[in-house]
Design a protein around this motif. Structure first.
Motif, PDB file in Angstrom:
ATOM      1  N   ALA A  76       0.853  -1.191   0.000  1.00 27.94           N
ATOM      2  CA  ALA A  76       0.000   0.000   0.000  1.00 27.94           C
ATOM      3  C   ALA A  76       0.885   1.236   0.000  1.00 27.94           C
ATOM      4  CB  ALA A  76      -0.919  -0.002   1.210  1.00 27.94           C
ATOM      5  N   ARG A  77       0.266   2.395  -0.131  1.00 28.28           N
ATOM      6  CA  ARG A  77       0.969   3.665  -0.134  1.00 28.28           C
ATOM      7  C   ARG A  77       0.407   4.566   0.959  1.00 28.28           C
ATOM      8  NH1 ARG A  77       2.739   5.794  -6.064  1.00 28.28           N
ATOM      9  NH2 ARG A  77       4.075   4.009  -6.584  1.00 28.28           N
ATOM     10  N   PRO A  78       1.212   5.543   1.421  1.00 34.66           N
ATOM     11  CA  PRO A  78       0.709   6.427   2.483  1.00 34.66           C
ATOM     12  C   PRO A  78      -0.561   7.162   2.088  1.00 34.66           C
ATOM     13  CG  PRO A  78       3.083   6.668   2.232  1.00 34.66           C
ATOM     14  CD  PRO A  78       2.619   5.816   1.095  1.00 34.66           C
ATOM     15  N   SER A  79      -0.688   7.547   0.817  1.00 31.41           N
ATOM     16  CA  SER A  79      -1.878   8.237   0.341  1.00 31.41           C
ATOM     17  C   SER A  79      -2.600   7.347  -0.654  1.00 31.41           C
ATOM     18  CB  SER A  79      -1.501   9.573  -0.321  1.00 31.41           C
ATOM     19  OG  SER A  79      -2.653  10.226  -0.812  1.00 31.41           O
TER      20      SER A  79
ATOM     21  N   VAL B 159     -11.440  -0.450   5.232  1.00 27.81           N
ATOM     22  CA  VAL B 159     -10.210  -0.786   4.512  1.00 27.81           C
ATOM     23  C   VAL B 159     -10.275  -0.199   3.108  1.00 27.81           C
ATOM     24  CG1 VAL B 159      -9.746  -2.903   5.808  1.00 27.81           C
ATOM     25  CG2 VAL B 159     -11.172  -2.993   3.759  1.00 27.81           C
ATOM     26  N   VAL B 160      -9.105  -0.095   2.499  1.00 26.69           N
ATOM     27  CA  VAL B 160      -8.984   0.327   1.105  1.00 26.69           C
ATOM     28  C   VAL B 160      -8.571  -0.886   0.286  1.00 26.69           C
ATOM     29  CG1 VAL B 160      -7.808   1.856  -0.514  1.00 26.69           C
ATOM     30  CG2 VAL B 160      -8.327   2.651   1.796  1.00 26.69           C
ATOM     31  N   LYS B 161      -9.322  -1.184  -0.767  1.00 32.98           N
ATOM     32  CA  LYS B 161      -8.991  -2.328  -1.617  1.00 32.98           C
ATOM     33  C   LYS B 161      -8.161  -1.856  -2.812  1.00 32.98           C
ATOM     34  CE  LYS B 161     -10.805  -6.236  -4.251  1.00 32.98           C
ATOM     35  NZ  LYS B 161     -12.010  -6.899  -4.812  1.00 32.98           N
TER      36      LYS B 161
ATOM     37  N   TRP C  11      -6.221  -5.602   0.836  1.00 34.50           N
ATOM     38  CA  TRP C  11      -7.122  -4.795   1.650  1.00 34.50           C
ATOM     39  C   TRP C  11      -6.297  -4.187   2.780  1.00 34.50           C
ATOM     40  CZ3 TRP C  11      -8.424  -9.139  -0.890  1.00 34.50           C
ATOM     41  CH2 TRP C  11      -9.613  -9.140  -1.647  1.00 34.50           C
ATOM     42  N   PHE C  12      -6.118  -2.873   2.741  1.00 30.72           N
ATOM     43  CA  PHE C  12      -5.231  -2.170   3.671  1.00 30.72           C
ATOM     44  C   PHE C  12      -6.055  -1.309   4.619  1.00 30.72           C
ATOM     45  CE2 PHE C  12      -2.666   1.556   4.837  1.00 30.72           C
ATOM     46  CZ  PHE C  12      -1.538   0.937   5.364  1.00 30.72           C
TER      47      PHE C  12
ATOM     48  N   ARG D 185      -1.708  -1.348   8.307  1.00 28.14           N
ATOM     49  CA  ARG D 185      -1.181  -2.605   7.771  1.00 28.14           C
ATOM     50  C   ARG D 185      -2.241  -3.317   6.935  1.00 28.14           C
ATOM     51  NH1 ARG D 185       1.879  -4.785  10.773  1.00 28.14           N
ATOM     52  NH2 ARG D 185       2.060  -3.160  12.343  1.00 28.14           N
ATOM     53  N   VAL D 186      -1.762  -4.293   6.176  1.00 24.59           N
ATOM     54  CA  VAL D 186      -2.645  -5.098   5.326  1.00 24.59           C
ATOM     55  C   VAL D 186      -3.464  -6.036   6.197  1.00 24.59           C
ATOM     56  CG1 VAL D 186      -2.709  -6.868   3.520  1.00 24.59           C
ATOM     57  CG2 VAL D 186      -1.119  -4.940   3.331  1.00 24.59           C
ATOM     58  N   VAL D 187      -4.770  -6.076   5.941  1.00 23.31           N
ATOM     59  CA  VAL D 187      -5.680  -6.950   6.679  1.00 23.31           C
ATOM     60  C   VAL D 187      -5.920  -8.247   5.912  1.00 23.31           C
ATOM     61  CG1 VAL D 187      -8.022  -7.140   7.621  1.00 23.31           C
ATOM     62  CG2 VAL D 187      -6.777  -4.974   7.767  1.00 23.31           C
TER      63      VAL D 187
END
Length: 413
Positions: free
Chosen positions: A299-302, A346-348, A377-378, A384-386
């Protein structure tokens, strides 16, 4: 899961709550107990709450309050990662939608659930001496019918309804069971706490949309506890779908080398920054997740809606040289996943592209090439990644490869 959090630290934006019509009028002559059970019992379901490994944590009952919604005792859902409603040979997955932990009353959302909806006796129509019928599933077994009486209506100094007093205690294991009058209207629910002679007024259901959403908004504004952002142990479960095997994956913090801006795990084999940015991975303990980790992490910070980026890089793990050529895109910035008895926002992110793999760290030539598909999924809250899913296959002869894995976060502690 075993996170030490408030009972329902939810931050997800949820669907609009269902309404529950109150019916102050009787619905005809009193029913005989067998007829009442036949009418009401289709609206009462067994609740099963389980942890991330499928271990059963609690069983009880839930009462349907509308299309796709039901209410139960919040105590049954504590620390659950998965909730299921069962009846006969039917089973539905459920998620927590509206929590009112203070009153021990929680609303569940159940997709595709079709079940009769019952009227409810409002607070002003409660009368001491009313016969009550208790219908529920003691300890998750088949539905039973019990008989009691409304022995009292407790109110606080301001006159607000506090609880219902039952003339006789309810059977153990009946948390979430419904209390009905002789016309089949819902009067209350059995709570998950002692004493067994007190019950939750069904009139509270009408206040769940306001109280539950207020609780969600309040908890969403709270930052994640420091213990979650800097855990001593991060535990995942890795499922190899090719062999259908499961194993634990443990990242154990290195107290001696962890600093304010670096979290080190497994003797330096995995190093990250608070917030989720990965500094280095030198030991692959989580299969493909570690083995082909992009620079900086998955993932990325943004992670803005519809964000996209490219990743081309090399990795060498377990004696295999790997080249990755991937395109990443944020496909859902408001998704949720169950975690520790709550729906975690979460963000997919989808990764699509290609991979090349060379045995013996590239000493043996040949173009072992294949397509690559992964979804991540972060959780920005946890940093962290879930969940991580991957599928890839390619190559030929002795260089053929195939990977199909799912990695899921189990615990932070």
């Amino acid at each position: 899961m075993r996170l030490q959090l408030p009972l329902f630290a939810l931050a997800a934006a949820l669907a609009a709550p269902a309404t529950f019509a109150q019916d102050a009028r009787g619905s005809g002559a009193p029913l005989a107990p067998d007829a009442l059970f036949a009418r009401v019992s289709p609206s009462v379901w067994v609740v099963q709450a389980s942890d991330a490994q499928g271990k059963l944590l609690a069983t009880g009952s839930a009462v349907v309050t509308g299309p796709g919604t039901a209410v139960t005792s919040c105590k049954l859902l504590a620390k659950a990662s998965a909730v299921v409603l069962r009846r006969d040979n039917m089973s539905y997955g459920a998620v927590l939608e509206l929590p009112d932990v203070e009153r021990d009353l929680c609303q569940l959302r159940i997709a595709n659930l079709v079940s009769p909806t019952l009227g409810v006796v409002p607070a002003g129509a409660l009368q001491v001496g009313t016969p009550l019928y208790v219908i529920g599933s003691p300890r998750g077994r088949e539905l039973t019918l019990g008989i009691s009486m409304l022995g009292g209506v407790r109110r606080n100094a301001a006159g607000a309804l506090e609880s219902l007093q039952l003339a006789t205690p309810t059977e153990a294991g009946l948390a979430g069971a419904g209390l009905f009058d002789a016309q089949g209207r819902l009067v209350g629910l059995v709570g998950g706490s002692a004493p067994a002679t007190l019950a939750l007024p069904a009139a509270w259901i009408a206040e769940l949309p306001t109280r539950g959403q207020r609780a969600l908004d309040r908890l969403a504004a709270q930052p994640a506890p420091a213990s979650l952002l800097r855990p001593n142990i991060v535990e995942y479960q890795l499922h190899d779908r090719l062999t259908n095997t499961h194993r634990k994956v443990i990242y154990r913090a290195d107290a001696a080398t962890t600093t304010d801006d670096r979290l080190s795990f497994n003797n330096g084999g995995y190093v990250e920054k608070p917030g989720g940015e990965v500094v280095s991975v030198t030991t692959a303990v989580a299969g493909e997740f570690d083995g082909v980790m992009p620079p900086g992490g998955w993932a990325r910070p943004s992670l803005e809606p519809d964000a996209a980026w490219a990743s081309e890089y090399d990795a060498t793990m377990g004696g295999t040289r790997i080249k990755m050529d991937l395109r990443a895109s944020v496909v859902d910035d408001a998704a949720t996943l169950p975690f520790d008895g709550r729906e975690l926002k979460v963000v997919k992110i989808n990764y699509r592209g290609y991979t090349q793999r060379y045995a013996n760290a590239g000493a043996v030539g040949g173009n072992q090439y294949g397509t690559y598909r992964a979804s991540v999924w972060f959780s920005p809250e946890l940093g962290r990644v879930v969940r991580f899913e991957v599928q890839t296959r390619g190559g030929a002869s002795g260089g053929a490869f195939q990977v199909s894995e799912v990695l899921e976060l189990v615990s932070l502690r």
